[in-house]
Design a protein around this motif. Sequence first.
Motif, PDB file in Angstrom:
ATOM      1  N   LEU A 348       0.871  -1.435  -0.131  1.00  0.00           N
ATOM      2  CA  LEU A 348      -0.126   0.014   0.108  1.00  0.00           C
ATOM      3  C   LEU A 348       0.816   1.152   0.046  1.00  0.00           C
ATOM      4  CD1 LEU A 348      -3.151  -0.642   2.516  1.00  0.00           C
ATOM      5  CD2 LEU A 348      -3.071  -0.445  -0.157  1.00  0.00           C
ATOM      6  N   SER A 349       1.861   1.329   0.922  1.00  0.00           N
ATOM      7  CA  SER A 349       2.450   2.436   1.008  1.00  0.00           C
ATOM      8  C   SER A 349       3.707   2.503  -0.175  1.00  0.00           C
ATOM      9  CB  SER A 349       3.367   2.532   2.027  1.00  0.00           C
ATOM     10  OG  SER A 349       4.310   1.429   2.476  1.00  0.00           O
ATOM     11  N   ALA A 350       4.193   1.278  -0.811  1.00  0.00           N
ATOM     12  CA  ALA A 350       4.910   1.456  -2.140  1.00  0.00           C
ATOM     13  C   ALA A 350       3.821   2.115  -3.201  1.00  0.00           C
ATOM     14  CB  ALA A 350       5.410   0.185  -2.226  1.00  0.00           C
ATOM     15  N   ILE A 356      -5.565   7.829   4.149  1.00  0.00           N
ATOM     16  CA  ILE A 356      -6.692   7.029   4.746  1.00  0.00           C
ATOM     17  C   ILE A 356      -7.013   5.623   4.650  1.00  0.00           C
ATOM     18  CG2 ILE A 356      -8.131   7.534   2.845  1.00  0.00           C
ATOM     19  CD1 ILE A 356     -10.267   8.696   4.956  1.00  0.00           C
ATOM     20  N   VAL A 357      -6.544   5.194   3.276  1.00  0.00           N
ATOM     21  CA  VAL A 357      -6.550   3.847   2.947  1.00  0.00           C
ATOM     22  C   VAL A 357      -5.861   2.999   3.983  1.00  0.00           C
ATOM     23  CG1 VAL A 357      -6.462   2.104   1.320  1.00  0.00           C
ATOM     24  CG2 VAL A 357      -7.035   4.206   0.785  1.00  0.00           C
ATOM     25  N   ALA A 363      -6.621  -0.088  11.020  1.00  0.00           N
ATOM     26  CA  ALA A 363      -7.740  -0.092  12.020  1.00  0.00           C
ATOM     27  C   ALA A 363      -8.684  -1.323  11.862  1.00  0.00           C
ATOM     28  CB  ALA A 363      -8.707   1.127  11.789  1.00  0.00           C
ATOM     29  N   SER A 364      -8.980  -1.556  10.564  1.00  0.00           N
ATOM     30  CA  SER A 364      -9.784  -2.876  10.471  1.00  0.00           C
ATOM     31  C   SER A 364      -9.220  -4.213  10.980  1.00  0.00           C
ATOM     32  CB  SER A 364     -10.339  -3.146   8.989  1.00  0.00           C
ATOM     33  OG  SER A 364      -9.174  -3.178   8.018  1.00  0.00           O
ATOM     34  N   MET A 365      -7.706  -4.108  10.688  1.00  0.00           N
ATOM     35  CA  MET A 365      -6.916  -5.400  11.052  1.00  0.00           C
ATOM     36  C   MET A 365      -6.907  -5.490  12.738  1.00  0.00           C
ATOM     37  SD  MET A 365      -5.686  -7.268   8.918  1.00  0.00           S
ATOM     38  CE  MET A 365      -6.720  -7.309   7.448  1.00  0.00           C
TER      39      MET A 365
END
Lengths: 426, 269
Positions: A348-350, A356-357, A363-365
């Motif tokens: 995701l960061s790459a 926000i994603v 948070a969901s994890m």
Amino acid sequence: MNEFPMTTTELIGTDPGWLIAVKALLVFAICVLLTLFSIWAERRVVARMQMRLGPNRVGKFGLLQSLADGVKLAFKEDLIPKAADKIVFVIAPLISVSVCFLAFAVIPMSGPVTMFGRQTAMQLTDFPVAVLYILAATSIGVYGIVLAGWSSGSTYPLLGGLRSSAQVISYEVAMGLSLVAVFIYSGSMSTSEIVASQDRFWYAVVLFPSFIIYVISMVGETNRAPFDLAEAEGELVGGFHTEYSSLKFALFFLAEYVNILAVSALATTLFLGGYRALPGLGFTESWLGGWFTMVWFFAKVLLFFFLFIWLRGTLPRLRYDQFMKFGWKVLIPASIAWIMIVATLRVLSAEGAPQIVIGGFTASMVLLVLAGTSIYERSKVRAEARAHEVPEMPEPTFPLPVMPSGRTSAAGILPTRSIEGGDGDE
Amino acid sequence: MNQLAFEVGQTATPEAVQFYILAPIAVLAALGILVVKKAVHAALLMAWIMITLAIFYIANGAAFLGVVQVVVYTGAVMMLFLFILMLVGVDSSDSLKENLKGVRPIAITASVGIALLLVSLISRASLGREAVGIEVMNSFGNVEGIASLLFTKYVWAFEFISALLITAAVGAMVLAHSQKSADAQKSQRVKSVARFRGESLGTAAGLPGSGVFARHNAVDVPALLPDGTPSELSVSKTLKARGDVIDGGKYALDQLPKANEADKDFEGR
């Protein structure tokens, strides 16, 4: 690191042969000396934890105790059982002891230093798969244990050998999985590059779950308390080395302690920033021309070693089935799930996903883990209640002692003499 | 193979030295597998060959392959083989007696056929293009090179094989799984409660020890219960099966005077 623009790999890549030989000798000497010291330290510290003094007679503070014990061991009679497979019986301790030193070849013990007028680093060699190489070395080390158990030609050593190798293999899986997160974050499997990539933060902080899993599995991997089932005295006498004596036993002893130091050194390298100073004390890294980094390295290694001693002094031994269940059903699934999370975050960061994603995913994890653990807890409570349900059985009729007034029934079957004796105090 | 190496570049001297030292050892170990009598020794030689191969891989620049060879083949596969050999106890050399008639010619034909097939195929094998050498393949790093091939070009083959392996592993586990007996599933608490209910109440405090109440404090004599009868439960089953038990009836309470006489006679002799 501005004054040392070269990476460690480049630094040690230009070492001449004689310097490599000197470093190999140094690494070996450090391992053996550290073993002698750590055996003494373990006995002293455990003694303190058990309100004793520990060895304090030989040398100052008993420091030479291990040396004396080593000499004593070497001069003991060397027995080889009749039923033993002689060749394998001799080879097994040699495998154990020679393999355990291998891991130290790729451990970076210091930053860039000057040795005999040459720029180098206190690391014997480095290659792109150095951490996997350490895992390979430990997996060969298992052969020493298995073969020792088998070649003794006796039951307890065989059981101990099988137990301990099953243990090492199972916990090596968890250990390997806990390392994957480090590889993902550092983008390398070379030890020196992993240390270099921890210049901003230690992986023990960023990858805390990996660190915990590694620390647990390193205790399991080295057969140490509370996971020292291979040498459970009450069950297996001495485990795989029951039949060994004298120098061969000493080799196993040495191998065990060097292994402990090796996994501690690996933990230091991968999770605690290796030879780097504590945050905020970075200026110390250039003291003594860079040699001071070795102090940091060994301080961290000894910290882990103290943890080993502390565990031994505190925890009782686990039961074998509990131990295996913990490894396969808790540690391995947990680390696989954790790797998935780390990999997703990394991608995701790459890919440059919006903040926000990433935040939402994290948070969901966290919520998922909380929900999962609470469901698990509840089902565990229910399962426990089910297991403790007592099946329908008739209430017991306990045989009650005969009351004095009704003793006639008992007196009928006892010999007369004892009844007369009993009557005396009435 | 030599030809290939020369095409790409001359073999470096250290590599040649290493090859000429390790290759004969590996071949000797391979021959040893055929010669040694004990299965465990053969497994050890096999492990040794695998380690030698790993050293060759690493020397040729395939570091990842070499290390994985040791971790997977030597560390896991060979170790499981050893486990089975040790647990089953295949110590004794294999019997050379022919149990099934007529198998030998079939076996010889089949192995010679497979050998011919392999040799003819491998000798005619070619890369189909110019060899580029390991340096080109490793230009982005050895691990990265393997990873990019595995997860792009060969991703389907990789996934299919892993699915196959997992199916095999799960299948083996299902086939080997045995239902635990009902007794093993009871919790410790249930067992301890059950001990004080029903039949087992009589021995709730443990079985009587042998010889304790008898005139002999030996393990082969049944204990006398408080009512004077000998207890068969007090003697070990093994001794009973071996027939090494002294008849307890002779020390029963009503037989005592006789037993006393017998002992006196024995001492008097």
